[in-house]
Enzyme design. Structure first.
Site, PDB file in Angstrom:
ATOM      1  N   HIS A  67       0.874  -1.179   0.000  1.00 30.84           N
ATOM      2  CA  HIS A  67       0.000   0.000   0.000  1.00 30.84           C
ATOM      3  C   HIS A  67       0.909   1.225   0.000  1.00 30.84           C
ATOM      4  O   HIS A  67       1.651   1.425  -0.954  1.00 30.84           O
ATOM      5  CB  HIS A  67      -0.919  -0.119   1.221  1.00 30.84           C
ATOM      6  CG  HIS A  67      -2.082   0.829   1.254  1.00 30.84           C
ATOM      7  ND1 HIS A  67      -2.405   1.665   0.233  1.00 30.84           N
ATOM      8  CD2 HIS A  67      -3.008   1.053   2.226  1.00 30.84           C
ATOM      9  CE1 HIS A  67      -3.473   2.383   0.558  1.00 30.84           C
ATOM     10  NE2 HIS A  67      -3.852   2.030   1.772  1.00 30.84           N
ATOM     11  N   HIS A  69      -2.585  -2.354  -9.907  1.00 34.64           N
ATOM     12  CA  HIS A  69      -3.544  -1.759  -8.979  1.00 34.64           C
ATOM     13  C   HIS A  69      -4.799  -2.614  -8.940  1.00 34.64           C
ATOM     14  O   HIS A  69      -5.201  -3.158  -9.971  1.00 34.64           O
ATOM     15  CB  HIS A  69      -3.903  -0.333  -9.422  1.00 34.64           C
ATOM     16  CG  HIS A  69      -4.521   0.477  -8.336  1.00 34.64           C
ATOM     17  ND1 HIS A  69      -5.865   0.402  -8.048  1.00 34.64           N
ATOM     18  CD2 HIS A  69      -3.980   1.327  -7.445  1.00 34.64           C
ATOM     19  CE1 HIS A  69      -6.116   1.198  -7.032  1.00 34.64           C
ATOM     20  NE2 HIS A  69      -4.992   1.774  -6.641  1.00 34.64           N
ATOM     21  N   ASP A  97       2.546   5.460  -7.079  1.00 38.33           N
ATOM     22  CA  ASP A  97       3.812   5.367  -6.343  1.00 38.33           C
ATOM     23  C   ASP A  97       5.031   5.262  -7.237  1.00 38.33           C
ATOM     24  O   ASP A  97       6.156   5.339  -6.759  1.00 38.33           O
ATOM     25  CB  ASP A  97       3.788   4.156  -5.412  1.00 38.33           C
ATOM     26  CG  ASP A  97       2.796   4.330  -4.287  1.00 38.33           C
ATOM     27  OD1 ASP A  97       2.765   5.428  -3.719  1.00 38.33           O
ATOM     28  OD2 ASP A  97       2.051   3.381  -3.988  1.00 38.33           O
TER      29      ASP A  97
HETATM   30  N1  CMC Z   1       4.662  -6.967 -10.603  1.00 37.99           N
HETATM   31  C1  CMC Z   1       4.552  -8.176 -11.173  1.00 37.99           C
HETATM   32  N2  CMC Z   1       3.418  -8.876 -11.251  1.00 37.99           N
HETATM   33  C2  CMC Z   1       2.322  -8.310 -10.718  1.00 37.99           C
HETATM   34  C3  CMC Z   1       2.345  -7.053 -10.109  1.00 37.99           C
HETATM   35  C4  CMC Z   1       3.578  -6.377 -10.064  1.00 37.99           C
HETATM   36  N3  CMC Z   1       3.662  -5.176  -9.506  1.00 37.99           N
HETATM   37  N4  CMC Z   1       1.112  -6.739  -9.668  1.00 37.99           N
HETATM   38  C5  CMC Z   1       0.321  -7.772 -10.001  1.00 37.99           C
HETATM   39  N5  CMC Z   1       1.052  -8.724 -10.627  1.00 37.99           N
HETATM   40  C6  CMC Z   1       0.535  -9.983 -11.204  1.00 37.99           C
HETATM   41  C7  CMC Z   1       0.170 -10.962 -10.120  1.00 37.99           C
HETATM   42  O1  CMC Z   1       1.293 -11.776  -9.791  1.00 37.99           O
HETATM   43  C8  CMC Z   1      -0.940 -11.725 -10.771  1.00 37.99           C
HETATM   44  O2  CMC Z   1      -0.370 -12.610 -11.695  1.00 37.99           O
HETATM   45  P1  CMC Z   1      -1.041 -14.075 -11.935  1.00 37.99           P
HETATM   46  O3  CMC Z   1      -2.420 -13.790 -12.478  1.00 37.99           O
HETATM   47  O4  CMC Z   1      -0.127 -14.749 -12.889  1.00 37.99           O
HETATM   48  O5  CMC Z   1      -1.069 -14.727 -10.587  1.00 37.99           O
HETATM   49  C9  CMC Z   1      -1.668 -10.663 -11.570  1.00 37.99           C
HETATM   50  O6  CMC Z   1      -0.682  -9.673 -11.850  1.00 37.99           O
HETATM   51  C10 CMC Z   1      -2.851 -10.032 -10.842  1.00 37.99           C
HETATM   52  O7  CMC Z   1      -2.371  -9.420  -9.648  1.00 37.99           O
HETATM   53  P2  CMC Z   1      -3.045  -9.537  -8.201  1.00 37.99           P
HETATM   54  O8  CMC Z   1      -1.979  -9.788  -7.196  1.00 37.99           O
HETATM   55  O9  CMC Z   1      -4.190 -10.489  -8.270  1.00 37.99           O
HETATM   56  O10 CMC Z   1      -3.616  -8.079  -8.075  1.00 37.99           O
HETATM   57  P3  CMC Z   1      -4.163  -7.424  -6.730  1.00 37.99           P
HETATM   58  O11 CMC Z   1      -5.301  -6.583  -7.123  1.00 37.99           O
HETATM   59  O12 CMC Z   1      -4.378  -8.437  -5.681  1.00 37.99           O
HETATM   60  O13 CMC Z   1      -2.918  -6.524  -6.257  1.00 37.99           O
HETATM   61  C11 CMC Z   1      -1.438  -4.728  -5.952  1.00 37.99           C
HETATM   62  C12 CMC Z   1      -2.815  -5.176  -6.478  1.00 37.99           C
HETATM   63  C13 CMC Z   1      -1.329  -3.199  -6.060  1.00 37.99           C
HETATM   64  C14 CMC Z   1      -1.282  -5.125  -4.478  1.00 37.99           C
HETATM   65  C15 CMC Z   1      -0.328  -5.388  -6.812  1.00 37.99           C
HETATM   66  O14 CMC Z   1      -0.450  -4.998  -8.150  1.00 37.99           O
HETATM   67  C16 CMC Z   1       1.053  -5.108  -6.288  1.00 37.99           C
HETATM   68  O15 CMC Z   1       1.526  -5.782  -5.365  1.00 37.99           O
HETATM   69  N6  CMC Z   1       1.775  -4.074  -6.864  1.00 37.99           N
HETATM   70  C17 CMC Z   1       3.086  -3.711  -6.374  1.00 37.99           C
HETATM   71  C18 CMC Z   1       2.940  -2.863  -5.123  1.00 37.99           C
HETATM   72  C19 CMC Z   1       2.446  -1.476  -5.416  1.00 37.99           C
HETATM   73  O16 CMC Z   1       2.927  -0.803  -6.312  1.00 37.99           O
HETATM   74  N7  CMC Z   1       1.470  -0.999  -4.620  1.00 37.99           N
HETATM   75  C20 CMC Z   1       0.921   0.350  -4.738  1.00 37.99           C
HETATM   76  C21 CMC Z   1      -0.523   0.318  -5.094  1.00 37.99           C
HETATM   77  S1  CMC Z   1      -1.164   1.924  -5.558  1.00 37.99           S
HETATM   78  C22 CMC Z   1      -1.079   2.973  -4.201  1.00 37.99           C
HETATM   79  C23 CMC Z   1      -1.349   2.387  -2.887  1.00 37.99           C
HETATM   80  O17 CMC Z   1      -2.309   1.632  -2.701  1.00 37.99           O
HETATM   81  O18 CMC Z   1      -0.599   2.692  -1.975  1.00 37.99           O
END
Ligand code: CMC
Length: 390
Positions: free
Chosen positions: A227, A268, A324
């Site tokens: 986050h 996201h 971010d």
């Molecule tokens: N790098 C590589 N792969 C990713 C990433 C990433 N940053 N984000 C998602 N994926 C992949 C994930 O592994 C999954 O792949 P598969 O379908 O093969 O298993 C697919 O994309 C769908 O992702 P998810 O984990 O189901 O998505 P989510 O909605 O649960 O997670 C998230 C959203 C923001 C937590 C995630 O994208 C993430 O961890 N991003 C990196 C951390 C980040 O930048 N966070 C800031 C978010 S915006 C501001 C805030 O909230 O603070």
């Protein structure tokens, strides 16, 4: 009985809200109906705060009054300062801020009076006004520098920067470009509907606890690397990559999933297209770097984005840069150490937390948050005495 199983609330609306609208597929973000791009260009952070809290843009007089109110609640009790003195010299600023905000509930016992609209507004004003002071104190503590008291003649953002930067009796002059840049970043971070930290504030607040305790829970949620901690993680990632030539290798390791590495600042839960805040931030970054000089990590970030946006893995999963990805580069150019990045997110998000907390408290359909579960444990069995256990 009938029960929905929805881990992490992927498909469940937890509340009705009139504050922030997001269309994740189109990349739209609106506060009270106003597009974020227009607010970032034309408004100021405190005007946006007023809008989020009250639903309408203020008249000139209303904004003046609100400004006055906020700038005259910036001081904290001296014992809050002593409280912060007690943290270890190397304490993480975000941890200092969350515990200090929790401690505020002991300084303002009147905050328990959450049914009283006037009392609610007093607490909200205090929270918005004191966050920059507490944040700056956490920074000075980490640096081993004396605390600087607020200067109520300065703007919200300039006052914060002065408390960060001022050394001795020198009068630090905040650069107007940096002041405006941080004001825009604060506007972009002010609210984002039912994200993890806001949901925490609503959940904890639904027990009818005081808003300091509820907001402190939100700061805890924002501290996590998925986050608000993501901007800090982005900077560490860019430093680890170290050179443009190392990017393909890094992308490969992310895609292979080894060490569960992620491309921080990408992806996201709601946006499945370019995060509209990231677009604004990219433009602000250019303005800031004209004053501060280029951040050497920028080259790596730009190239990383270019490669990722062309890569099938990221395209297929609709992973785009989020808020971010570039914000940390700006904060670093402004002279903040990475540990301060989530704190710089918490200051403006306090407005969103407060607006959402008040909306929840005044919503007759809301009750204490109490989800159900799908039980997967052992069925009923009899107690086994110690000497009979395997
Ligand atoms: N790098 C590589 N792969 C990713 C990433 C990433 N940053 N984000 C998602 N994926 C992949 C994930 O592994 C999954 O792949 P598969 O379908 O093969 O298993 C697919 O994309 C769908 O992702 P998810 O984990 O189901 O998505 P989510 O909605 O649960 O997670 C998230 C959203 C923001 C937590 C995630 O994208 C993430 O961890 N991003 C990196 C951390 C980040 O930048 N966070 C800031 C978010 S915006 C501001 C805030 O909230 O603070």
């Amino acid at each position: 009985g009938l029960m929905g199983y929805d881990p992490a609330f992927l498909n469940t609306a937890n509340c009705k809200s009139a504050i922030t609208f997001i269309d994740g597929d189109k990349g739209i973000l609106e506060y009270r109906g106003y597009p974020i791009e227009q607010l970032a260009e034309k408004s100021s952070f405190l005007e946006v705060a007023y809008l989020l809290l009250n639903g309408e843009l203020p008249s000139e007089k209303e904004l003046q009054q609100f400004n006055h109110l906020v700038t005259h609640h910036t001081y904290v009790h001296e014992n809050v300062k002593s409280f912060m003195d007690g943290f270890r010299y190397d304490a993480h600023p975000m941890s200092m801020v969350s515990s200090t905000v929790a401690a505020l509930s002991s300084f303002y016992p009147d905050a328990k009076n959450i049914k009283d609209p006037l009392s609610r507004r007093i607490q909200i004003t205090r929270l918005i006004a004191k966050m920059p002071t507490i944040a700056a104190f956490s920074y000075r503590h980490t640096m081993g520098l004396p605390y600087i008291y607020p200067d109520n003649d300065l703007s919200y953002v300039a006052n914060f920067l002065a408390m960060i930067k001022r050394i001795g009796t020198s009068t630090y002059k905040v650069h107007p470009v940096l002041e405006r840049a941080l004001d825009i970043l604060f506007i972009l971070h002010a609210d984002h509907e039912q994200n993890c930290s806001t949901t925490s504030v609503r959940t904890v607040g639904s027990s009818e606890v005081d808003p300091y305790s509820a907001v402190s829970a939100g700061i805890g949620a924002l501290y996590g690397p998925l986050h608000g901690g993501a901007n800090e993680a982005v900077l560490r990632m860019l430093r680890d990559i170290g050179h443009v030539s190392k990017i393909p290798e890094f992308i490969k390791s992310v895609k292979s999933g080894e060490g569960e590495k992620k491309l921080m600042g990408f992806g996201h839960r709601v946006y499945k297209s370019y995060d509209p805040r990231a677009k604004v931030i990219k433009r602000v970054a250019d303005e800031v770097f004209e004053v501060t000089g280029k951040n050497p990590l920028l080259e790596i970030a730009v190239e990383l984005e270019r490669i990722a946006l062309e890569d099938e893995y990221f395209v297929k999963r609709k992973l785009y840069p989020n808020v971010d990805f570039y914000s940390g580069l700006i904060y670093e150019a402004m002279g903040f150490q990475v540990e301060m990045f989530p704190v710089l997110f918490a200051i403006p998000r306090t407005v969103g937390w407060c607006a959402q907390w008040e909306e929840m408290v005044t919503d007759n359909e809301q009750k204490i948050a109490r989800p159900r579960q799908v039980f997967t444990g052992a069925p009923r069995r009899d107690y086994v005495p110690m000497d009979k256990r395997a």
